[in-house]
Motif scaffolding. Structure first.
Motif, short mmCIF file in Angstrom:
data_model
loop_
_atom_site.label_atom_id
_atom_site.label_comp_id
_atom_site.label_asym_id
_atom_site.label_seq_id
_atom_site.Cartn_x
_atom_site.Cartn_y
_atom_site.Cartn_z
N PRO B 277 12.96 -0.06 -1.48
CA PRO B 277 12.67 1.35 -1.16
C PRO B 277 11.46 1.89 -1.93
O PRO B 277 10.77 2.77 -1.45
CB PRO B 277 13.94 2.09 -1.57
CG PRO B 277 15.01 1.05 -1.66
CD PRO B 277 14.35 -0.25 -1.94
N ASP B 278 11.20 1.35 -3.11
CA ASP B 278 10.04 1.86 -3.83
C ASP B 278 8.77 1.08 -3.53
O ASP B 278 7.79 1.14 -4.26
CB ASP B 278 10.31 1.90 -5.36
CG ASP B 278 10.54 0.50 -5.92
OD1 ASP B 278 10.82 -0.41 -5.12
OD2 ASP B 278 10.44 0.32 -7.15
N SER B 313 4.02 -2.22 10.50
CA SER B 313 2.99 -1.23 10.19
C SER B 313 3.56 0.02 9.56
O SER B 313 2.81 0.86 9.07
CB SER B 313 2.16 -0.89 11.42
OG SER B 313 2.93 -1.02 12.56
N ALA B 314 4.88 0.17 9.57
CA ALA B 314 5.44 1.33 8.88
C ALA B 314 5.05 1.32 7.41
O ALA B 314 4.98 2.36 6.77
CB ALA B 314 6.96 1.34 9.02
N HIS B 315 4.74 0.13 6.89
CA HIS B 315 4.35 0.03 5.47
C HIS B 315 2.84 0.12 5.28
O HIS B 315 2.36 -0.04 4.16
CB HIS B 315 4.85 -1.29 4.87
CG HIS B 315 6.34 -1.39 4.83
ND1 HIS B 315 7.09 -0.72 3.91
CD2 HIS B 315 7.20 -2.06 5.62
CE1 HIS B 315 8.37 -0.97 4.12
NE2 HIS B 315 8.46 -1.79 5.14
N LEU B 316 2.12 0.33 6.37
CA LEU B 316 0.66 0.31 6.25
C LEU B 316 0.10 1.72 6.38
O LEU B 316 0.68 2.57 7.03
CB LEU B 316 0.05 -0.54 7.37
CG LEU B 316 0.47 -2.00 7.41
CD1 LEU B 316 -0.13 -2.66 8.64
CD2 LEU B 316 0.02 -2.72 6.16
#
Ligand SMILES: Cc1cc2nc3c(=O)[nH]c(=O)nc-3n(C[C@H](O)[C@H](O)[C@H](O)COP(=O)(O)OP(=O)(O)OC[C@H]3O[C@@H](n4cnc5c(N)ncnc54)[C@H](O)[C@@H]3O)c2cc1C
Lengths: 413, 530
Positions: B277-278, B313-316
């Motif tokens: 989560p972090d 891509s949610a992390h991009l």
């Protein structure tokens, strides 16, 4: 903007600091000859265009956010007065509106904007910023939560590409619905009473930032207690086809209290409210040619809209650093002394350049020149006062003077 | 204890040679690494396989042109059974009339051959090579280390930039201007200015276009030439062939890892990279649901698959999603591997030149035509080829007296008009016919063959689009742009995730350099996490 109120006893010669007596001719005498570049031609009509046109006596139009909208309808003075003393109705349909929906709409928005969207209940609106990897603002706007999984984001500028790139990987849809939705801003001291008569007590009692569905002439309208024109104001969101009905009905039924207000009056009112405008008071990160011209929310004094604790979002790392470092630039409101309308841009701290004024205007209610300016933060702590090099437009020649300026609390009025 | 409960220091996705090099460096540094490979064998495009029983060839890549001895030494690969069969292969540009050219023309005899074809070119050759070597020398230091990230840690960046500027200034005005014209130019422009013999031009243009989505006339192809030269120089400047074929290289690397505390697991396709989560990498999940945990994950897949498919891509950041969306992976190629009943006889070829790298590219026009045909999803009338005889270097590759031939065909469309299934035989026939122009006896000696069409190369080696490099190596996709700000080894979108494949700096080919540099980043910068 025309000279609408000048203190009769004011004489600029009273300033002993007149810089030039025999000044060159006014540069703006030749302004009309300026060439308009092809990409500057923007003539999209709003859904209220033909109705606005029939009441627009001045035939002064402005190109705004890709739309044509009246600069003034009758006169700036009367429209400004309506905003302050009675009520005014403005066509804000030129706003860009996005509909965001789907099971992961909230997750997407959490990533997009700097504010905590999870804390936004249904039928509430919030001002939001969205930033790039460097923490610079890409755009700002107002986010409405219409349903659990449906939102509306109203902005200036076109950000669909940015929204799409952010939405990649989320189960949600982003649509540009600008053309299908009209927006009427009802504002002024009488706005609440008009709203009560037309839409009922529930609407009139709306607290700031709240919204509710209502109906007028069988047309569903979504009314929110939002807007940049004053504390007492509503925005009426309505289908583009129904917008003329609502517009006409309001103006007809309240003709003693309500006047249409053009962009000039609205802009002046915004300035008095001390609200920075995207694309005018600062550039979006994506359109700033010089990256230095882009701003973080901290530099706009909008740090309260950044929630570094809410989890990952675009630009978080850079914003955390920016916060620690402190803003290099600060957007402030200025009040410039002297009772006559003046033009100015550069802002000085003593003799040193401190920054620039980006929106300026003469506020009749304050009887002062006011401005939004971006200045170096370090100058805020300096002992020396601020001043601007002002020009007073005369018939043919320009008079110039150095006028003291002071930082004003926002809203100025 | 179940295997997925084992704690690893690092996980490497993909056992291509770069993934293995990265894992081997980490293993050598005492880290517990797990390499996960989707296929049933290690090596990616670097494998040795049977064409027919007893006939072995390098199935995909077939030549070490930029394999640095430094890695061999660092990892003591000889100890793990790796051995080069040849270390000094020459390029032989085949000529229909037997007046072949040998490059680099270093010996007196080679220069005499060049003179025989064109006295003018023989004179131009030396100065030309000196000039391009100077340009390559400018690029080389940039390829030998991880590129500095703008912004933070800008000190190293500044030093590197200053050193580059200093060397650039030192070149002198004339050279500087020439370089300025050179970089965006096409190889054809450069060569037409310098040489007259079509064969030498084609041979040099081959190094500018092989493995790229470019013909000799494509703007920017001259840069590809310089880039390849720099890569070759880092490796010592010589081409070579390993004993046991190209596949021997990843096999040795895998042995090294297996003998350390690491592990290579095949038939293990990674589906997802796990993120806490972090925003830190936690490990990976396989398609069968098995999870492996490690604080560091290195992906040897191309940036697009790594970030868009495995990470999500949610992390991009949107800038990164856009960048990856426009990542180009083109330049499909095909392979044909043949088993022969004897050495194919080529008129005019000297004995040692059978161990060379043969080029079939008569002139730049034929090359450009092949490229244009591929762009139009068509087959070239005159296929362009790079040929190696594995059995010449490695007698174990074929029964005594017999041989294997490895043919690499650039400029072959991934999607062929009419479909590959329907036109495989036509393609094979065209290629064999074209080889027969030079080696007429090949048809009699042919006993078996295998063809790998671009879609088959993609499937078999996991090479997206059957491209060489996990992404075109054009100016906009190399150096700092490979793959781009905030996406490279040392500063990924989530902490603990590194790229180590040829889609990251310094790019493609069997160089092991992206793997080596990624491991160095993990060991230096990321040591706090391991
Ligand atoms: C036909 C062909 C011929 C070539 N010839 C030469 C040559 O002669 N000389 C030369 O120097 N270069 C050559 N190249 C280029 C060279 O082979 C490549 O640049 C090099 O193989 C790239 O190595 P890599 O380790 O970066 O990636 P790859 O070799 O592509 O390795 C990636 C690995 O990851 C695996 N993988 C993919 N997805 C997953 C997943 N989800 N989970 C787990 N594993 C996965 C793949 O199976 C593969 O093993 C050639 C390339 C091709 C395609």
């Amino acid at each position: 903007m025309s000279n609408i109120l000048v203190r009769p006893d004011f004489e600029p010669e009273h300033h002993n600091d007149v810089l030039e007596k025999h000044a060159p001719p006014r540069a703006d005498l030749f302004e009309a000859a300026r060439d308009i570049l092809p990409f500057e031609i923007q003539a999209e009509p709003t859904c209220l265009h033909s109705f606005a046109a029939t009441v627009c006596r001045t035939n002064e139009w402005a190109a705004w956010n890709g739309y044509t909208t009246p600069q003034t309808y009758v006169s700036l003075a009367s429209e400004y007065e309506a905003l302050h003393a009675q009520a005014a109705l403005a066509d804000m349909s030129w706003l860009t509106k996005y509909r965001i929906s789907g099971p992961q709409a909230e997750e997407f928005l959490q990533k997009l904007v700097t504010r905590n969207v999870a804390a936004l209940p249904v039928h509430r609106a919030a001002r939001v910023f969205f930033c790039d990897m460097g923490g610079k603002i890409v755009g700002e706007g107002v986010l409405f939560r219409l349903e659990e999984e449906e939102y509306r984001l109203t902005v200036e500028g076109n950000h669909l590409d940015w929204l799409d790139a952010t939405a990649e990987g989320f189960n949600c849809a982003v649509e540009d619905i600008s053309g299908t939705l009209g927006c009427l801003a009802l504002s002024g001291p009488q706005a609440v009473s008009i709203a009560r008569q037309r839409f009922g007590d529930a609407v009139a009692a709306l607290p700031a930032g709240h919204a509710v569905w209502a109906e007028l002439h069988a047309a569903p309208v979504y009314i929110s207690r939002t807007g940049s024109l004053g504390r007492e104001g509503f925005e009426i969101w309505v289908d583009a086809e129904d917008a003329p009905v609502i517009w006409g009905s309001l103006l007809r039924h309240h003709k003693d209290l309500l006047r249409p207000a053009g962009l000039a009056a609205c802009e002046l009112r915004r300035l008095e409210r001390g609200i920075a405008r995207f694309g005018r008071d600062y550039f979006g990160a994506e359109c700033a040619v010089d990256p230095e011209a882009a701003r973080t929310p901290y530099e706009l004094g909008a740090g309260a809209f950044v929630d570094l604790e809410k989890g990952p979002f675009n630009g978080r790392a850079a914003l955390a650093k920016a916060k620690e470092k402190g803003a290099e630039w600060s957007l402030v409101a200025l009040e410039v002394s002297g009772g006559e309308q003046a033009n100015f841009a550069a802002v000085y701290c003593g003799d040193d350049r401190a920054g620039s004024a980006t929106s300026t205007g003469w506020s009749p209610v304050l009887c002062a020149n006011i401005a939004l300016a971006t200045i170096r933060t370090e100058t805020l702590a300096a002992d020396e006062g601020f001043n601007v090099h002002a020009e007073f437009p005369g018939e043919v020649a320009v008079r110039r003077a150095r006028l003291p300026a002071k930082i004003a609390r926002r809203p100025l009025f | 204890m179940m295997e997925h409960d084992l704690a690893y220091d690092a996980i490497v996705i993909g056992a291509g040679h770069n993934g293995l090099v990265a894992a081997a460096y980490l293993a050598e540094a005492g880290k517990r690494v797990l390499v996960l490979e989707a296929g049933s064998d290690v090596g990616g495009a670097a494998v040795t396989a049977e064409i027919a029983p007893d006939y072995m060839s390098s199935a995909g890549a077939h030549l070490l042109y930029a394999w640095p001895q430094r890695i061999e030494k660092d990892l003591k690969l000889a100890k793990h059974g790796f051995e080069m069969a040849s270390r000094d292969m020459v390029t032989v540009a085949l000529d229909k009339d037997g007046k072949h050219l040998v490059l680099p023309a270093s010996s007196r005899a080679d220069i005499a051959r060049l003179k025989d074809r064109s006295p003018r070119d023989a004179e131009a050759y030396g100065p030309f090579m000196k000039r391009v070597q100077r340009y390559a020398g400018l690029l080389q230091p940039l390829l030998e280390k991880g590129l500095p990230v703008p912004g933070e840690g800008a000190k190293q960046a500044a030093t590197d930039a200053l050193s580059l500027i200093w060397r650039f200034e030192k070149m002198g005005e004339e050279d500087r201007q020439e370089l300025g014209r050179f970089l965006p130019a096409s190889m054809a422009q450069v060569l037409d200015r310098t040489f007259e013999d079509p064969l030498i031009k084609a041979a040099l243009a081959m190094d500018a276009t092989l493995g790229h989505h470019m013909g000799p006339k494509s703007p920017g192809s001259a840069y590809q030439y310089i880039y390849r030269l720099a890569q070759q120089n880092i490796a010592g400047g010589k081409m070579g062939y390993p004993a046991g074929g190209i596949g021997a290289l990843p096999q040795a690397l895998a042995r090294l890892i297996g003998e350390s505390e690491g592990r290579v697991r095949t038939n293990s396709q990674v589906r997802h990279i796990l993120v806490s989560p972090d925003g830190r990498t936690e490990g990976v999940v396989l398609t069968d649901g098995t999870k492996f945990h490690a604080p560091i994950v290195l992906s040897s897949l191309d940036p697009r698959r790594t970030y868009l498919d495995l990470l999500g891509s949610a992390h991009l950041a949107p800038e990164q999603t856009r960048r990856l969306g426009s990542w180009r992976m083109q330049g499909a190629c095909a392979k044909i591997n043949l088993a022969l009943e004897g050495l194919p006889i080529i008129e005019g070829l000297e004995e040692r030149e059978y161990g060379g790298r043969w080029l079939i590219a008569p002139d730049m026009t034929a090359m450009e035509r092949a490229f244009v045909a591929a762009k139009r999803n068509e087959l070239a009338v005159d296929p362009i080829m790079e040929i190696v005889l594995p059995s010449y270097h490695d007698p174990r590759a074929a029964p005594p007296g017999h041989h294997t031939m490895s043919i690499l065909l650039p400029h072959v469309p991934y999607e062929l008009e009419g479909g590959w299934e329907a036109r495989r035989d036509e393609f094979t026939k065209r290629v064999v016919d074209a080889v027969a122009v030079y080696a007429p006896d090949i048809k009699i000696k042919l006993i078996a063959g295998e063809i790998l069409t671009p879609p088959e190369i993609e499937r078999r080696f996991g090479a997206p689009g059957a491209g060489w490099h996990q992404g075109d190596m054009s100016l906009d996709q190399t150096l700092l742009f490979r793959p781009g700000y905030g996406l490279s080894h040392d500063e990924g979108p989530v902490e603990g995730l590194y790229l180590c494949g040829s889609g990251t700096h310094p790019g493609g080919g069997l160089t092991g350099e992206p793997g080596r540099l990624a491991a160095a980043h993990v060991l230096e910068g990321g040591s706090a996490h391991v």
